[in-house]
Design an enzyme around this catalytic site. Structure first.
Site, PDB file in Angstrom:
ATOM      1  N   HIS A 146       0.840  -1.202   0.000  1.00 37.49           N
ATOM      2  CA  HIS A 146       0.000   0.000   0.000  1.00 37.49           C
ATOM      3  C   HIS A 146       0.882   1.261   0.000  1.00 37.49           C
ATOM      4  CE1 HIS A 146      -3.592   2.425   1.448  1.00 37.49           C
ATOM      5  NE2 HIS A 146      -2.581   3.244   1.670  1.00 37.49           N
ATOM      6  N   GLU A 147       1.863   1.284   0.893  1.00 36.25           N
ATOM      7  CA  GLU A 147       2.732   2.469   0.980  1.00 36.25           C
ATOM      8  C   GLU A 147       3.588   2.624  -0.271  1.00 36.25           C
ATOM      9  OE1 GLU A 147       2.015   4.668   3.179  1.00 36.25           O
ATOM     10  OE2 GLU A 147       0.651   3.228   4.130  1.00 36.25           O
ATOM     11  N   HIS A 167       1.798   4.540  -3.024  1.00 35.25           N
ATOM     12  CA  HIS A 167       1.948   5.995  -2.880  1.00 35.25           C
ATOM     13  C   HIS A 167       3.319   6.422  -3.411  1.00 35.25           C
ATOM     14  CE1 HIS A 167      -1.617   6.758  -0.485  1.00 35.25           C
ATOM     15  NE2 HIS A 167      -1.253   5.939   0.472  1.00 35.25           N
TER      16      HIS A 167
HETATM   17 ZN    ZN Z   1      -2.417   5.270   2.025  1.00 32.23          ZN
END
Ligand code: ZN
Ligand code: ZN
Length: 148
Positions: free
Chosen positions: A66-67, A70
């Protein structure tokens, strides 16, 4: 897990799932309370909540993914925010978690068996054990995993 091991894990997941190197820093930050991780726009480093290790390797790897969504999208100057189509697409592609698991504080004590969905982080508390080979997440049909 040490910060060095975390760094190596993030680099490995970046190469295997995103086919791009992670060339910045990943560190544990015990001040993170409700989130699993955080991406810093200014210097591109990633912070991870050490409490999230309690949910097991698979869930933790999905928090890292998830990170990294980004991270890679921001560096590629694409839509890196949760609401962006690029972000939603990439997160699904690599199998990252949509939300971080909530902290253990609200644990219902009578229900000893704790499960978490490995794709959307929905938690399940049950008095009896669940056969995780037969039952999937009611919200997204993801695989359930028992938490320690
Ligand atoms: Zn996030
Ligand atoms: Zn789910």
């Amino acid at each position: 897990m040490t910060n060095q091991q975390l760094q190596a894990l993030v680099e490995e997941i970046s190469l295997s799932s995103f086919h791009q190197p992670f060339v910045h820093q990943a560190i544990f930050n015990s001040r993170l309370k409700t989130t699993g991780g955080r991406y810093h726009l200014k210097d591109h480093h990633l912070d991870f909540n050490p409490l999230m290790l309690d949910y097991g390797q698979e869930v933790f790897a999905n928090i890292i993914k998830h990170e990294l969504c980004h991270y890679h999208l921001h560096l590629a100057k694409k839509g890196y925010q949760h609401k962006d189509a690029d972000f939603k697409w990439l997160l699904k592609e690599v199998g990252g978690l949509r939300f971080a698991p909530r902290s253990e504080k609200s644990t219902p004590t009578a229900k000893k068996n704790h499960y978490i969905c490995t794709s959307c982080a929905q938690e399940y508390w049950r008095v009896k054990q669940i056969n995780t080979k037969r039952y999937v997440c009611g919200r997204c049909h993801g695989l359930l995993k028992k938490c320690s």
